[in-house]
Design a protein around this motif. Structure first.
Motif, PDB file in Angstrom:
ATOM      1  N   TYR A 109       1.705  24.038   2.291  1.00 51.26           N
ATOM      2  CA  TYR A 109       0.911  22.840   2.582  1.00 51.26           C
ATOM      3  C   TYR A 109       1.450  22.131   3.826  1.00 51.26           C
ATOM      4  O   TYR A 109       2.003  21.028   3.758  1.00 51.26           O
ATOM      5  CB  TYR A 109       0.883  21.906   1.364  1.00 51.26           C
ATOM      6  CG  TYR A 109       0.061  22.487   0.241  1.00 51.26           C
ATOM      7  CD1 TYR A 109      -1.300  22.234   0.144  1.00 51.26           C
ATOM      8  CD2 TYR A 109       0.626  23.357  -0.693  1.00 51.26           C
ATOM      9  CE1 TYR A 109      -2.075  22.805  -0.858  1.00 51.26           C
ATOM     10  CE2 TYR A 109      -0.139  23.933  -1.698  1.00 51.26           C
ATOM     11  CZ  TYR A 109      -1.483  23.647  -1.771  1.00 51.26           C
ATOM     12  OH  TYR A 109      -2.250  24.220  -2.755  1.00 51.26           O
ATOM     13  N   GLY A 110       1.239  22.770   4.955  1.00 47.66           N
ATOM     14  CA  GLY A 110       1.754  22.228   6.203  1.00 47.66           C
ATOM     15  C   GLY A 110       1.089  20.934   6.619  1.00 47.66           C
ATOM     16  O   GLY A 110       1.599  20.218   7.492  1.00 47.66           O
ATOM     17  N   TYR A 111      -0.068  20.601   6.022  1.00 46.37           N
ATOM     18  CA  TYR A 111      -0.751  19.360   6.380  1.00 46.37           C
ATOM     19  C   TYR A 111      -0.243  18.168   5.574  1.00 46.37           C
ATOM     20  O   TYR A 111      -0.732  17.059   5.750  1.00 46.37           O
ATOM     21  CB  TYR A 111      -2.272  19.500   6.222  1.00 46.37           C
ATOM     22  CG  TYR A 111      -2.735  20.184   4.956  1.00 46.37           C
ATOM     23  CD1 TYR A 111      -2.690  19.545   3.721  1.00 46.37           C
ATOM     24  CD2 TYR A 111      -3.237  21.475   5.001  1.00 46.37           C
ATOM     25  CE1 TYR A 111      -3.126  20.170   2.577  1.00 46.37           C
ATOM     26  CE2 TYR A 111      -3.681  22.103   3.857  1.00 46.37           C
ATOM     27  CZ  TYR A 111      -3.625  21.449   2.646  1.00 46.37           C
ATOM     28  OH  TYR A 111      -4.064  22.090   1.505  1.00 46.37           O
ATOM     29  N   TYR A 112       0.707  18.391   4.655  1.00 52.08           N
ATOM     30  CA  TYR A 112       1.355  17.261   3.998  1.00 52.08           C
ATOM     31  C   TYR A 112       2.424  16.698   4.937  1.00 52.08           C
ATOM     32  O   TYR A 112       3.198  17.457   5.539  1.00 52.08           O
ATOM     33  CB  TYR A 112       2.030  17.706   2.700  1.00 52.08           C
ATOM     34  CG  TYR A 112       1.103  17.942   1.532  1.00 52.08           C
ATOM     35  CD1 TYR A 112      -0.229  17.565   1.562  1.00 52.08           C
ATOM     36  CD2 TYR A 112       1.577  18.545   0.376  1.00 52.08           C
ATOM     37  CE1 TYR A 112      -1.069  17.778   0.479  1.00 52.08           C
ATOM     38  CE2 TYR A 112       0.753  18.769  -0.715  1.00 52.08           C
ATOM     39  CZ  TYR A 112      -0.567  18.387  -0.663  1.00 52.08           C
ATOM     40  OH  TYR A 112      -1.391  18.611  -1.732  1.00 52.08           O
ATOM     41  N   HIS A 113       2.488  15.393   5.008  1.00 49.37           N
ATOM     42  CA  HIS A 113       3.473  14.760   5.889  1.00 49.37           C
ATOM     43  C   HIS A 113       4.196  13.643   5.140  1.00 49.37           C
ATOM     44  O   HIS A 113       3.942  12.460   5.364  1.00 49.37           O
ATOM     45  CB  HIS A 113       2.788  14.221   7.150  1.00 49.37           C
ATOM     46  CG  HIS A 113       2.273  15.285   8.055  1.00 49.37           C
ATOM     47  ND1 HIS A 113       3.058  15.878   9.018  1.00 49.37           N
ATOM     48  CD2 HIS A 113       1.062  15.910   8.111  1.00 49.37           C
ATOM     49  CE1 HIS A 113       2.347  16.807   9.655  1.00 49.37           C
ATOM     50  NE2 HIS A 113       1.133  16.840   9.118  1.00 49.37           N
ATOM     51  N   PRO A 114       5.100  14.035   4.216  1.00 46.77           N
ATOM     52  CA  PRO A 114       5.844  13.011   3.474  1.00 46.77           C
ATOM     53  C   PRO A 114       6.805  12.256   4.384  1.00 46.77           C
ATOM     54  O   PRO A 114       7.173  12.748   5.459  1.00 46.77           O
ATOM     55  CB  PRO A 114       6.604  13.836   2.426  1.00 46.77           C
ATOM     56  CG  PRO A 114       6.749  15.189   3.048  1.00 46.77           C
ATOM     57  CD  PRO A 114       5.507  15.403   3.848  1.00 46.77           C
ATOM     58  N   ASP A 115       7.191  11.084   3.930  1.00 48.46           N
ATOM     59  CA  ASP A 115       8.154  10.264   4.672  1.00 48.46           C
ATOM     60  C   ASP A 115       9.550  10.843   4.442  1.00 48.46           C
ATOM     61  O   ASP A 115      10.157  10.632   3.388  1.00 48.46           O
ATOM     62  CB  ASP A 115       8.072   8.813   4.196  1.00 48.46           C
ATOM     63  CG  ASP A 115       8.895   7.868   5.069  1.00 48.46           C
ATOM     64  OD1 ASP A 115       9.933   8.300   5.608  1.00 48.46           O
ATOM     65  OD2 ASP A 115       8.493   6.692   5.197  1.00 48.46           O
ATOM     66  N   GLN A 116      10.053  11.596   5.426  1.00 44.76           N
ATOM     67  CA  GLN A 116      11.347  12.267   5.271  1.00 44.76           C
ATOM     68  C   GLN A 116      12.477  11.266   5.098  1.00 44.76           C
ATOM     69  O   GLN A 116      13.468  11.536   4.407  1.00 44.76           O
ATOM     70  CB  GLN A 116      11.614  13.164   6.478  1.00 44.76           C
ATOM     71  CG  GLN A 116      12.840  14.057   6.344  1.00 44.76           C
ATOM     72  CD  GLN A 116      12.698  15.086   5.217  1.00 44.76           C
ATOM     73  OE1 GLN A 116      11.592  15.519   4.906  1.00 44.76           O
ATOM     74  NE2 GLN A 116      13.809  15.464   4.609  1.00 44.76           N
ATOM     75  N   GLU A 117      12.331  10.093   5.701  1.00 42.45           N
ATOM     76  CA  GLU A 117      13.390   9.086   5.584  1.00 42.45           C
ATOM     77  C   GLU A 117      13.542   8.605   4.144  1.00 42.45           C
ATOM     78  O   GLU A 117      14.661   8.424   3.655  1.00 42.45           O
ATOM     79  CB  GLU A 117      13.084   7.899   6.500  1.00 42.45           C
ATOM     80  CG  GLU A 117      14.206   6.861   6.532  1.00 42.45           C
ATOM     81  CD  GLU A 117      13.938   5.741   7.524  1.00 42.45           C
ATOM     82  OE1 GLU A 117      14.634   4.714   7.434  1.00 42.45           O
ATOM     83  OE2 GLU A 117      13.036   5.890   8.374  1.00 42.45           O
ATOM     84  N   LEU A 118      12.398   8.439   3.440  1.00 42.98           N
ATOM     85  CA  LEU A 118      12.468   8.043   2.034  1.00 42.98           C
ATOM     86  C   LEU A 118      13.163   9.118   1.200  1.00 42.98           C
ATOM     87  O   LEU A 118      13.975   8.811   0.323  1.00 42.98           O
ATOM     88  CB  LEU A 118      11.066   7.798   1.490  1.00 42.98           C
ATOM     89  CG  LEU A 118      10.333   6.537   1.945  1.00 42.98           C
ATOM     90  CD1 LEU A 118       8.929   6.513   1.361  1.00 42.98           C
ATOM     91  CD2 LEU A 118      11.113   5.295   1.543  1.00 42.98           C
ATOM     92  N   ARG A 119      12.834  10.365   1.485  1.00 45.52           N
ATOM     93  CA  ARG A 119      13.457  11.477   0.743  1.00 45.52           C
ATOM     94  C   ARG A 119      14.959  11.521   0.996  1.00 45.52           C
ATOM     95  O   ARG A 119      15.761  11.661   0.068  1.00 45.52           O
ATOM     96  CB  ARG A 119      12.784  12.775   1.160  1.00 45.52           C
ATOM     97  CG  ARG A 119      13.196  13.986   0.314  1.00 45.52           C
ATOM     98  CD  ARG A 119      14.172  14.835   1.095  1.00 45.52           C
ATOM     99  NE  ARG A 119      14.551  16.009   0.330  1.00 45.52           N
ATOM    100  CZ  ARG A 119      15.814  16.418   0.195  1.00 45.52           C
ATOM    101  NH1 ARG A 119      16.806  15.746   0.757  1.00 45.52           N
ATOM    102  NH2 ARG A 119      16.080  17.508  -0.511  1.00 45.52           N
ATOM    103  N   ASP A 120      15.373  11.405   2.264  1.00 46.35           N
ATOM    104  CA  ASP A 120      16.797  11.452   2.604  1.00 46.35           C
ATOM    105  C   ASP A 120      17.546  10.268   2.014  1.00 46.35           C
ATOM    106  O   ASP A 120      18.697  10.404   1.561  1.00 46.35           O
ATOM    107  CB  ASP A 120      16.965  11.482   4.121  1.00 46.35           C
ATOM    108  CG  ASP A 120      16.477  12.786   4.733  1.00 46.35           C
ATOM    109  OD1 ASP A 120      16.299  13.763   3.981  1.00 46.35           O
ATOM    110  OD2 ASP A 120      16.273  12.821   5.964  1.00 46.35           O
ATOM    111  N   THR A 121      16.912   9.110   2.004  1.00 46.76           N
ATOM    112  CA  THR A 121      17.551   7.926   1.422  1.00 46.76           C
ATOM    113  C   THR A 121      17.776   8.115  -0.067  1.00 46.76           C
ATOM    114  O   THR A 121      18.828   7.750  -0.615  1.00 46.76           O
ATOM    115  CB  THR A 121      16.687   6.682   1.672  1.00 46.76           C
ATOM    116  OG1 THR A 121      16.566   6.466   3.081  1.00 46.76           O
ATOM    117  CG2 THR A 121      17.308   5.445   1.030  1.00 46.76           C
TER     118      THR A 121
END
Length: 777
Positions: free
Chosen positions: A713-725
């Motif tokens: 699902y390359g069209y998903y664009h999650p907030d990477q900063e939230l995940r890393d935090t």
């Protein structure tokens, strides 16, 4: 022995890189590189090791040293026992007591690869399944049987094993590493049945065993694998009665005679003393081969043993291939003779069955008989049951199949113009099935149709290959188009891409060529080959521009919008999505693309930092999806709504979207999508301070992605900063060791257990491994 950290540090320093530089090249954090070198994080994941080796430009030797230095993880996996893929006949097993003990003894004494060899029909599969049943309790992770009879490409062996193990979505590239990682700590007995046509993959089996120290593999094959750790066990024919036997008891005292009597009695015949000499001679003429004896005994309802013996003598003197070993000549002669006992219509339907792979439904057999071979289209169900009475066909409800030696024999008889006619009819039957299924993949009953096509996958793939070989690329192309969404959801991206490229190398009309380009584009896009995907989509758009074809225009324009999205060109992406929406809403357009284009317009707003503007666009797409009952479009919309809710700070709403998405992803067995929802749930849980759960969920998402081998699902664009935090907060709260242990726990969970973990609420690390199984149900 040098540690992973010390080897990594040496290689980094040799390359003249700082930890920061290596981290950037390998797409890791500097903290991760530092932890690995210092040994505070001792068990890097396989994809991390590969990324580090690639970033260092490591030689094959250095790469191997890194892999070998990774400590083995303790087993926290769920049991991987599966229902056997092989049918255990409900008949007694004669004369194999010593064989069972010998093979079980080899395995108990430490043999890691045991191959049962012998001619077709000698009973290798029956012996292997019995041994597996005897040993099942001695393997803590159970037994997994994999039938290889319908597999045509040795390159897909590991992917086939992976799917049997429950690694839904596993694709051929990288399948070996994924299966090895899954089984690295598993104490499992793996049964691979009918290996003889895949011998080029034997080395891979040996490598898998070397990588998995508790794995044992039991193989059946007409030829040994010829790898160093193999222990070959030759399966001999059944013991024979004396030719001068005069009593039934004398016959029954020997395995071949006992089998002949048992199978005769099963068809209502009790041989008399007068029949004993002919029956004994029959066992000798059939060389003690169990399948040959069963075929012969099935005829005793019609012919006496003496009459059968005369028929067999005639068959053996006219049978071809005199250079075959005696037992294989005997099997061939037996099949020739059994075939000769059939009536004309029985013979025609029997040979017609050679067109199928992995069996077929009654409806499919009737359709092929009617359109490809009219003279065999009479009472198909009656003839099938007559063939079953001759032990040439097995009936399983509405489905009929044959033992592999018999299927191979039937295929050998289907030749010439008749083979071409039947092959075309077979391809058109499965083209029709694929086309009907394609419309249902976008509707409420998509789960049922995915399961139906999974059962017919071998027939569909051979239909494509056979059509290409018969210079009928149009049929092959149409099947390839109708199968694309199945391959997407099942993660079989290399299969779809390979067949699409083969079709595109032929002369196709615009309708087919444009759609096969769409298939190739989606396969490439899901495998993260963005440039190739963009080229395929652009070509499909170019072809469709000259046709009145709103379906292709809508899908191609949406695809070029996704390509623009991947490049960060939001204005172009928005223009293409709105154009796609316009075409999709036309008559003969694509309601499915209409819902997705609406969602992707919401994605554009999300990437512009306007989540409030994204919500109404996505909700319009969600409504269109719900009207059709389409799970896929629904959970694509739900995922984007969850990201909008996070951006707006509405965590309870985000959780509701995620939990529904988890349920729907589980129903379609879409592991790539499930990974995204689980990762988002970790972000939500972090907000509530559930740090063990956060780490376990992040590990589960990582494990699912490793299983699939692509993000899809390359069209998903999650907030990477939230995940890393979320990850950093969990690590800080738990400490490195506890955090990494929870991540490892998550990685070992199967799809069902991951979904249960996501939906059940808090799950202590020690209990996350209990319940469920690794099947993706």
């Amino acid at each position: 022995m040098r540690t992973f950290g010390s080897i990594l540090r040496t290689l980094r320093e040799r390359a003249g890189l700082t930890q920061q530089e290596l981290a950037e090249r390998a797409d890791l954090t500097p903290h991760a590189v530092s932890s690995l070198e210092r040994g505070t994080r001792t068990r890097p994941y396989p994809h991390t090791v590969r990324a580090l080796a690639d970033a260092l430009g490591a030689s094959e030797g250095d790469r191997a040293a890194l892999v070998d230095a990774v400590p083995r993880r303790r087993s926290v996996a769920e049991p991987v026992t599966r229902p056997s893929g092989l049918m255990m006949p409900p008949t007694p097993l004669f004369g194999r007591t010593d064989d069972i003990a010998a093979v079980a003894g080899l395995i108990r004494s430490g043999a890691r690869l045991v191959t049962l060899t012998g001619p077709g029909g000698v009973g290798k599969t029956r012996l292997a399944t019995t041994v597996s049943d005897v040993l099942a309790g001695e393997f803590t992770d159970g037994v997994q049987s994999v039938s290889l009879a319908t597999l045509t490409d040795a390159a897909t062996l590991m992917a086939t094993i992976g799917r049997a193990l429950g690694l839904a979505g596993i694709d051929a590239p990288g399948a070996h590493g994924l299966v090895a990682e899954h089984l690295r700590s598993a104490r499992l007995l793996l049964l691979l049945d009918n290996f003889e046509h895949l011998l080029s993959a034997a080395v891979e089996v040996g490598q898998l065993i070397s990588a998995c120290p508790k794995l044992t593999v039991l193989v059946t094959s007409r030829s040994p694998l010829r790898v160093r750790i193999e222990r070959e066990y030759v399966v001999e024919p059944l013991g024979l009665p004396a030719r001068d036997s005069t009593t039934v008891d004398e016959l029954r005292a020997h395995p071949a005679g006992a089998l002949a009597l048992d199978r005769a009695e099963s068809v209502g015949v009790r041989p008399s003393a007068d029949d004993v000499p002919a029956t004994a001679e029959l066992c000798h003429r059939l060389a003690g081969l169990p399948l040959a004896i069963e075929l012969a005994a099935a005829q005793m309802r019609l012919l006496s043993p003496a009459a059968l013996l005369n028929r067999l003598e005639a068959a053996s003197t006219t049978s071809a291939a005199r250079d075959l070993p005696e037992r294989q000549r005997t099997m061939r002669a037996t099949l020739d003779w059994s075939y000769g006992l059939l009536g004309t219509e029985q013979q025609r339907l029997f040979t017609l069955l050679g067109a199928f792979r992995g069996g077929a439904t009654l409806e499919a057999i009737e359709a092929v008989a009617e359109s490809g071979d009219g003279s065999a289209a009479g009472d198909v169900i009656g003839i099938l049951h007559e063939l079953a009475e001759h032990s040439l066909v097995r009936a399983r409800g509405n489905r009929f199949d044959m033992l592999e030696p018999i299927a191979q024999y039937a295929r050998g008889l289907l030749v010439g113009d008749r083979a071409a006619r039947v092959g075309r009819a077979h391809a058109h039957v499965y083209l029709d099935l694929a086309e009907r299924a394609a419309t249902h993949y976008e509707r409420a009953n998509q789960v049922e149709w995915l399961a139906r096509i999974e059962e017919e996958e071998a027939n569909i793939l051979v239909a494509v290959e056979r059509s290409l070989d018969a210079d009928d690329p149009r049929t092959a192309a149409r099947i390839t188009w109708f199968m694309w969404l199945y391959w997407w959801l099942r993660g079989q991206l290399s299969v779809g891409r390979r067949l699409a490229d083969r079709c595109l190398a032929t002369d196709l009309p615009p309708w087919e060529r444009s759609r096969v380009n769409l298939t190739a584009a989606t396969m490439a896009y899901a495998a993260d080959d963005q440039s190739a995907a963009a080229a395929y989509w652009a070509e499909a758009d170019r072809i469709a521009a000259g046709q009145k074809d709103p379906e292709v225009r809508s899908k191609a324009r949406a695809g070029t919008g996704l390509a623009a999205l991947a490049d960060g060109d939001l204005d172009t992406a928005e223009e293409r999505f709105r154009s796609a929406l316009g075409y999709a809403l036309q008559e003969d357009g694509s309601p499915w693309i209409a819902s997705l284009a609406q969602v992707w317009l919401g994605t554009v707003h999300l990437l512009r930092g306007a989540p409030a503007a994204a919500v109404p666009e996505i909700e319009r797409g969600l409504q269109l999806a719900r009207v059709r009952g389409d799970r896929l479009s629904t959970y694509v919309a739900l995922y984007n709504l969850s990201q909008a809710a996070l951006a707006l700070g509405d965590y309870p709403l985000a959780r509701r979207h995620v939990e529904e998405g988890v349920i729907l992803s589980r129903e379609t067995r879409d592991l790539a999508n499930l990974a995204y929802f689980v990762e988002t749930l970790a972000v939500i849980e972090s907000r509530q301070g559930n740090h063990v759960r956060v780490a376990t969920l992040l590990g589960a998402a990582s494990g699912l992605r490793a299983t699939v081998g692509a993000d899809v699902y390359g069209y998903y664009h999650p907030d990477q900063e939230l995940r890393d935090t979320a990850e950093k907060s969990a690590r800080a709260a738990l400490g490195d060791d506890t955090h990494d242990e929870a991540v490892d726990t998550g990685r070992t969970l199967g799809p069902r257990a991951v979904a249960e973990l996501a939906l059940r609420g808090a799950c202590p690390t020690s209990s996350c491994t209990v319940g469920g199984d690794v099947s993706s149900s």
